[in-house]
Motif scaffolding. Structure first.
Motif, short mmCIF file in Angstrom:
data_model
loop_
_atom_site.label_atom_id
_atom_site.label_comp_id
_atom_site.label_asym_id
_atom_site.label_seq_id
_atom_site.Cartn_x
_atom_site.Cartn_y
_atom_site.Cartn_z
N PRO A 56 31.66 -39.14 97.89
CA PRO A 56 30.14 -39.44 97.56
C PRO A 56 30.12 -40.44 96.47
O PRO A 56 30.80 -40.27 95.42
CB PRO A 56 29.57 -38.11 97.39
N ASP A 57 28.79 -41.38 96.68
CA ASP A 57 28.57 -42.01 95.26
C ASP A 57 27.58 -41.38 94.43
O ASP A 57 27.44 -40.06 94.67
CB ASP A 57 28.17 -43.46 95.74
N LYS A 58 27.01 -41.81 93.33
CA LYS A 58 26.02 -41.18 92.30
C LYS A 58 24.91 -40.78 92.98
O LYS A 58 24.25 -39.82 92.80
CB LYS A 58 25.81 -42.20 91.38
N GLU A 59 24.45 -41.34 94.11
CA GLU A 59 23.26 -40.88 95.00
C GLU A 59 23.70 -40.09 96.00
O GLU A 59 22.79 -39.67 96.99
CB GLU A 59 22.70 -42.17 95.81
N ARG A 60 24.95 -39.48 96.45
CA ARG A 60 25.38 -38.43 96.97
C ARG A 60 25.50 -39.15 98.60
O ARG A 60 25.16 -38.30 99.51
CB ARG A 60 24.65 -37.28 96.84
N THR A 61 25.64 -40.58 98.60
CA THR A 61 26.01 -40.94 100.05
C THR A 61 27.32 -41.07 100.42
O THR A 61 28.20 -41.56 99.22
CB THR A 61 25.27 -42.46 99.75
N TRP A 62 27.83 -41.02 101.33
CA TRP A 62 29.42 -40.98 101.58
C TRP A 62 29.38 -42.45 101.47
O TRP A 62 29.25 -43.22 102.52
CB TRP A 62 29.79 -40.32 103.01
N VAL A 63 30.64 -42.75 100.93
CA VAL A 63 31.26 -44.25 100.78
C VAL A 63 32.75 -44.27 101.26
O VAL A 63 33.63 -43.37 100.73
CB VAL A 63 30.91 -44.80 99.43
N GLU A 64 33.15 -45.06 102.05
CA GLU A 64 34.53 -45.18 102.71
C GLU A 64 35.12 -45.87 101.80
O GLU A 64 34.97 -47.04 101.22
CB GLU A 64 34.47 -45.64 104.14
N PHE A 65 36.24 -45.40 100.92
CA PHE A 65 37.12 -45.91 100.09
C PHE A 65 38.57 -46.54 100.55
O PHE A 65 39.45 -47.13 99.95
CB PHE A 65 36.96 -45.36 98.91
N MET A 66 39.06 -45.95 101.86
CA MET A 66 40.19 -46.37 102.21
C MET A 66 40.38 -46.11 103.91
O MET A 66 39.36 -45.27 104.33
CB MET A 66 41.26 -45.19 101.86
N MET A 67 41.04 -46.98 104.56
CA MET A 67 41.28 -46.76 105.85
C MET A 67 42.45 -47.24 106.31
O MET A 67 43.08 -48.28 105.81
CB MET A 67 40.32 -47.67 106.84
N ALA A 68 43.21 -46.54 106.97
CA ALA A 68 44.64 -46.54 107.34
C ALA A 68 44.64 -46.53 108.94
O ALA A 68 44.23 -45.59 109.53
CB ALA A 68 45.41 -45.58 106.71
N HIS A 69 45.61 -47.56 109.50
CA HIS A 69 45.83 -47.67 110.93
C HIS A 69 47.25 -47.16 111.10
O HIS A 69 48.15 -47.72 110.48
CB HIS A 69 45.59 -48.98 111.41
N TYR A 70 47.38 -46.57 112.23
CA TYR A 70 48.50 -45.94 112.72
C TYR A 70 48.99 -46.18 114.36
O TYR A 70 47.76 -46.17 115.11
CB TYR A 70 48.76 -44.42 112.49
N ARG A 71 49.94 -46.97 114.43
CA ARG A 71 50.21 -47.48 115.73
C ARG A 71 51.53 -46.87 116.11
O ARG A 71 52.70 -47.11 115.35
CB ARG A 71 50.13 -48.75 115.99
N HIS A 72 51.89 -46.49 117.16
CA HIS A 72 53.40 -46.12 117.74
C HIS A 72 53.98 -47.49 118.22
O HIS A 72 53.41 -48.27 119.10
CB HIS A 72 53.44 -45.36 118.91
N LYS A 73 55.31 -47.65 117.98
CA LYS A 73 55.86 -48.99 118.30
C LYS A 73 56.78 -48.29 119.34
O LYS A 73 57.51 -47.20 119.38
CB LYS A 73 56.81 -49.57 117.26
N THR A 74 56.90 -49.11 120.69
CA THR A 74 57.68 -48.91 121.70
C THR A 74 58.70 -50.00 122.06
O THR A 74 58.66 -50.94 121.30
CB THR A 74 56.87 -48.45 122.96
#
Length: 82
Positions: free
Chosen positions: A64-82
């Motif tokens: 949450p930021d100072k106004e208590r709104t959710w803020v996305e600070f990280m995103m990770a992508h996962y993929r299986h290699k075949t």
């Protein structure tokens, strides 16, 4: 086929998180951890795992930021290699 959903919170110190995770609902972990402000306070974090297919999923972390709104600070992508 079962799915294993995990969440790990990296930390520069070796102190355990207090309190432990409060809930895991629909692949989202709602917990508290260090606020990174340097004052020793705790802040809520929300880790969301989105499973798109058997070969692709994403982890999004929010706080949450100072106004208590959710803020996305990280995103990770996962993929299986075949």
């Amino acid at each position: 086929m079962g799915r294993n959903i995990e969440s790990r919170v990296p930390s520069v110190n070796f102190e355990p998180l207090t309190p432990p995770p409060t809930s895991i609902i629909d692949g989202a972990l709602d917990t508290e951890g260090p606020s990174f402000t340097g004052d020793g306070s705790l802040v809520r974090y929300l880790d969301i795992i989105e499973i798109e297919s058997d070969d692709y999923w994403a982890l999004k972390s929010r706080a949450p930021d100072k106004e208590r709104t959710w803020v996305e600070f990280m995103m990770a992508h996962y993929r299986h290699k075949t």
